[in-house]
Write an enzyme that holds these catalytic residues in place. Structure first.
Site: not given
Ligand code: BGC
Ligand code: BGC
Length: 847
Positions: A330, A530
């Site tokens: 991830d 998130e």
């Molecule tokens: C998320 C994932 C996601 C990835 C790419 C991460 O922060 O936990 O689910 O696929 O970012 O954006």
């Molecule tokens: C991104 C997401 C990712 C996240 C992780 C963001 O800046 O756009 O895709 O999941 O950071 O913390």
């Protein structure tokens, strides 16, 4: 001791002894062997790829591997983000994949349309295979979070989020949504969707609960193959990974929905049996359905980060479940492994990770990984296996097959996005996912010939009805105008009421001139994604009762009230349920708001259009403290949901939340002119004398800085800070307990102040943070403030990353906002929060 043969750099002249080669895996192993983290693979269910053995394909992999340099191999196992790696970088570093993170759009724009995406995809695709004569040209995998449709693209069909789809209890629908999503991803030239999420959330304080279909492992296990076969096509048929389908990712392996207190990226402190039977339930069916990638979770299991858990990634997933695709990390998840950084983490690949998601860290990671292969910290055999897995997936997708590549495809067929067929599936999904919790005296369905008032801030609000992961990462910063094919809930109701000859009136605040026969109030959670969505309890909006007042206000005038509740999860909201005559859980329905009217309104002739179909896929809490889905006594159990024929009367519910409700929301420091619970304001003079602000107006001890109340949206919901003409001075927000914002800094979160510059003094102005004794960082903002229109409110952001680079310790922020300015400055501030977007972002100069 014996040599690991022929794998080490001759240039460095290091011999690889097995002792050296195993130093790091041994550490991870030791970590895994703490009593509660020992894995017993033989107790886990086996699984099998449905694809028959393919000797020709394996031979092709072998030939390719044999021809590749170590640099080319290392490149294959690294995935960079489009906001940090150009097509030229992809070519130069032989990168195997790129992704578009939630806020990463073509050309750095904030939101982007299909044409821009397509052009970008083509540029990367071309660069990846632009290799010197004789070198292997290996095309790219381009991944995107298409988690409820191809949700990052303007004009795409936005399907309901998974929490809603769970309530539909309809695997065939899930398959159709997967297939439609795959087509919309293919149309813009991409070939990989980071979906489905197979989390089985047990504590919905977790901000990602809406990404999980259900808290019931059986339903998740039933949906997993449907979602995967929808995206990838059915194995054994010609549609499998054809030009209409994409690679899927089962995520996040493992235990993401089981973390302690529902904390995102936290620790699942559970037994191996619970990990396997609850959280692991979706994986064997996913592998049996041919899923080609699995994403490792950010989270830990009993203290061990999943991104370096050999027992689970290798022994269980690959050996026991025979997963022969690849494991992708991830977003910099490897960087959280003890002993690792975002730029360096041999422990992850040695534990079984096959592709690092290294959005902004790819270059350093490439250099370190290359070095570690050369000096045998990473065994060549492990690298070869990881590369072979990546190549296997690419070959199965036909990326190296000229005839498959030139076959007719959806590439560039942009009218596939949001087409009528896909929108019809989405609308069906909306209808099937609505759950009716109360229907006093059979108020619903409504006669469309009446005068219907449609109220609430969610009524005509497509961003709100779509939630996070919609055009932007958090789903914030957009308006209805950004959704060309979509329909708001209000617009769907109006359409049908008007056609029937009734009248529908939109009034967000519920005011009216002619008393309506009935009111539909659409309200709920605002978009989040998130960790931004993590909550301390299950109360709906503690401290803000505006929706409740609206329901009560209408009710008190004798108007029957239908509540349509938008949310990413089940929440305790007995007061709102009590104040409504009918209550519908509508989740996050997405672009087809018309699906709500289909169910709520009768046909012209009085008959029912569509009955309610949805049944809860999570248990509804009895109070705000009932955070465990397994709790025996919920208000509405899993599987609950009324139909029109049912008696929908509900006795008055208890309005005791069961705990003290502090208005604490992570990432909110200052709101409506006041510090959030747990924070205070301090004024500091040039000489260092400080004074806490307890009431308005206030002044620093020597009078260098004055604070007064001013109006932003309503009376006195902001504070004005005026520096006198004597000395510089400082205003700070101070936290009672230091805040750990390191995970927020791993991305593009910013400290965002809603502010207005009235006058700007001639000296320097900075915004910064403090992080304990002798720890602070600040960024100059004089130029940014000077460029703002005087007297106008703006959301000005300072990236956390920028403060981190300037020395702030993100794990211990005790002053999340420190504003220093010079004599003559006057700035008003309404709020200070963490957010992922701002009207204007301060440049991180000199970095
Ligand atoms: C998320 C994932 C996601 C990835 C790419 C991460 O922060 O936990 O689910 O696929 O970012 O954006
Ligand atoms: C991104 C997401 C990712 C996240 C992780 C963001 O800046 O756009 O895709 O999941 O950071 O913390």
């Amino acid at each position: 001791m014996h040599h690991v043969r022929g794998v080490c750099s001759l240039r460095l002249g290091i011999l690889c002894f097995s002792a050296l080669a195993t130093t790091l895996p041994a550490l991870v192993l030791a970590q895994n062997q703490a009593a509660s983290t020992i894995v017993h693979p033989q107790t886990w269910p086996a699984a099998h790829s449905p694809l028959p053995p393919d000797p020709a394909l394996e031979k092709h992999i072998h030939t390719l591997l044999a021809s590749m340099t170590t640099e080319e191999k290392v490149g294959q196992i690294i995935q960079a983000d489009i906001s940090s790696a150009t097509p030229e970088d992809v070519r130069k570093y032989h990168l195997g994949s790129v992704l578009a993170g939630g806020n990463s759009k073509p050309g750095g724009s904030r939101i982007a349309d299909a044409q821009q995406w397509l052009a970008l995809a083509k540029a990367y695709e071309k660069a990846a295979i632009n290799v010197p004569q004789g070198r292997p040209a290996i095309p790219l995998l381009f991944g995107i979070d298409a988690v409820h449709g191809n949700n990052g693209v303007v004009g795409a069909t936005i399907f309901p989020h998974n929490v809603a789809l769970g309530a539909a209890h309809d695997p065939e629908l899930i398959r159709q949504i997967g297939a439609a999503t795959a087509e919309e991803v293919r149309a813009i030239g991409l070939n990989w969707a980071f979906a489905p999420t197979l989390a089985v959330p047990q504590d919905v304080r977790w901000g990602r609960s809406y990404e999980g279909f259900s808290s019931n492992p059986k339903l998740v296990a039933e949906y997993a193959p449907a979602a995967i076969e929808g995206l990838q096509g059915k194995p054994g048929t010609s549609e499998f990974l054809d030009a209409h389908h994409v690679i899927a990712s089962a995520k996040h392996f493992l235990g993401d929905g089981g973390t302690h207190d529902g904390i995102d990226q936290g620790d699942a402190q559970i037994s191996e049996a619970t990990l396997r039977d609850i959280h692991g339930a979706g994986y064997p069916p996913a592998i049996d359905a041919g899923v080609q990638t699995v994403m490792a979770s950010f989270s830990s299991w009993n203290g061990v980060k999943m991104s370096a858990n050999k027992g689970l990634l290798t022994d269980v997933l690959k050996d026991r479940m025979h997963f022969d695709g690849f494991v992708v990390g991830d977003w910099n998840s490897h960087g959280q492994v003890p002993g690792c950084s975002n730029e360096d983490c041999p422990a992850a690949i040695n534990a079984g990770l096959d592709m690092y998601m290294a959005p902004d860290s790819w270059r350093g990671l490439y250099e370190h990984t290359l070095q570690e292969v050369r000096n045998c910290v990473i065994p060549m055999a492990r690298l070869d296996d990881a590369v072979a897995r990546v190549l296997r997936v690419k070959l199965r997708l036909g990326l190296l097959d000229a005839s498959k590549r030139s076959a007719p495809s959806l590439d560039g067929k942009l009218d596939v996005l949001g087409n009528a067929a896909h929108r019809a599936i989405a609308r069906q999904a909306v209808r099937e996912s609505l759950v009716l919790l109360k229907n006093e005296h059979h108020l619903l369905p409504l006669d469309p010939h009446q005068h219907i008032l449609v109220a609430g801030d969610g009524a005509d609000n497509i961003p709100k009805q779509s939630g996070g992961w919609t055009l932007t990462w958090q789903g914030t910063g957009t308006t209805n105008a950004n959704f060309p094919h979509a329909q708001s809930i209000w617009s769907g109701i109006r359409e049908q009421v008007q056609a029937a000859g009734g009248t529908a009136t939109l009034s967000a605040d519920g005011s009216f001139t002619q008393k309506p026969d009935v009111a539909i109030v659409v309200f709920g959670e605002d978009p989040y994604a998130e960790f931004q969505g993590d909550r301390p309890n299950l109360a709906y909006k503690p401290g803000d009762d505006s929706d409740l007042q609206l329901l009560k206000h209408l009710h008190a005038q004798g108007i029957p009230v239908v509540a349509v509740f938008l949310s990413g999860r089940v929440l305790w909201m007995n007061p709102e349920i009590d104040a409504s005559d009918a209550f519908v859980a509508a989740w996050l329905p997405g672009s087809e708001g018309g699906g709500i009217a289909d169910v709520l309104l009768r046909k012209h002739d009085g008959s029912i259009q569509y009955d309610f179909h949805g049944k809860l896929s999570y248990a509804w809490p009895r109070n705000a403290a009932q955070t465990n889905q397994a709790d025996a006594n919920p208000l509405f159990p899993y599987g609950y949901g009324l139909r029109y024929a049912d008696n929908g009367d509900l006795p008055e519910l208890s309005e005791d939340p069961g705990i003290r409700l502090d208005n604490v929301q992570s990432g909110v420091y200052f709101m409506r002119g006041k510090p959030a619970t747990g924070f205070s304001l301090i004024l500091t003079d040039a000489g260092g004398d400080t004074k806490p602000v307890t009431a308005m107006p206030a002044s620093s001890p020597q009078g260098d800085l004055h604070a007064t109340a001013v109006d932003y949206h309503v009376q006195e919901d902001a504070r004005r800070f005026a520096w006198t003409d004597k000395h510089p001075a400082q205003f700070a927000i101070v936290a009672e307990h230091a805040q750990d914002v390191s995970r927020q800094a791993n991305g593009d979160m910013q400290v965002v102040a809603t502010l207005r510059v009235d006058t700007l003094g001639a000296g320097d102005t900075t915004i910064g943070v403090a992080c304990g004794t002798n720890c602070h960082a600040e960024v100059p903002v004089q130029a940014a403030l000077a460029s703002l229109q005087k007297g106008h409110w703006t959301r000005l952001g300072v990236p956390l990353k920028c403060l981190q680079k300037r020395g702030a310790d993100m794990s211990h922020i005790d002053q999340p906002f420190v504003l220093n300015s010079a004599p003559g400055t006057t700035i008003s501030i309404a709020s200070v929060t963490l957010a992922s977007n701002a009207d204007q972002t301060v440049e991180c100069e000199g970095q």
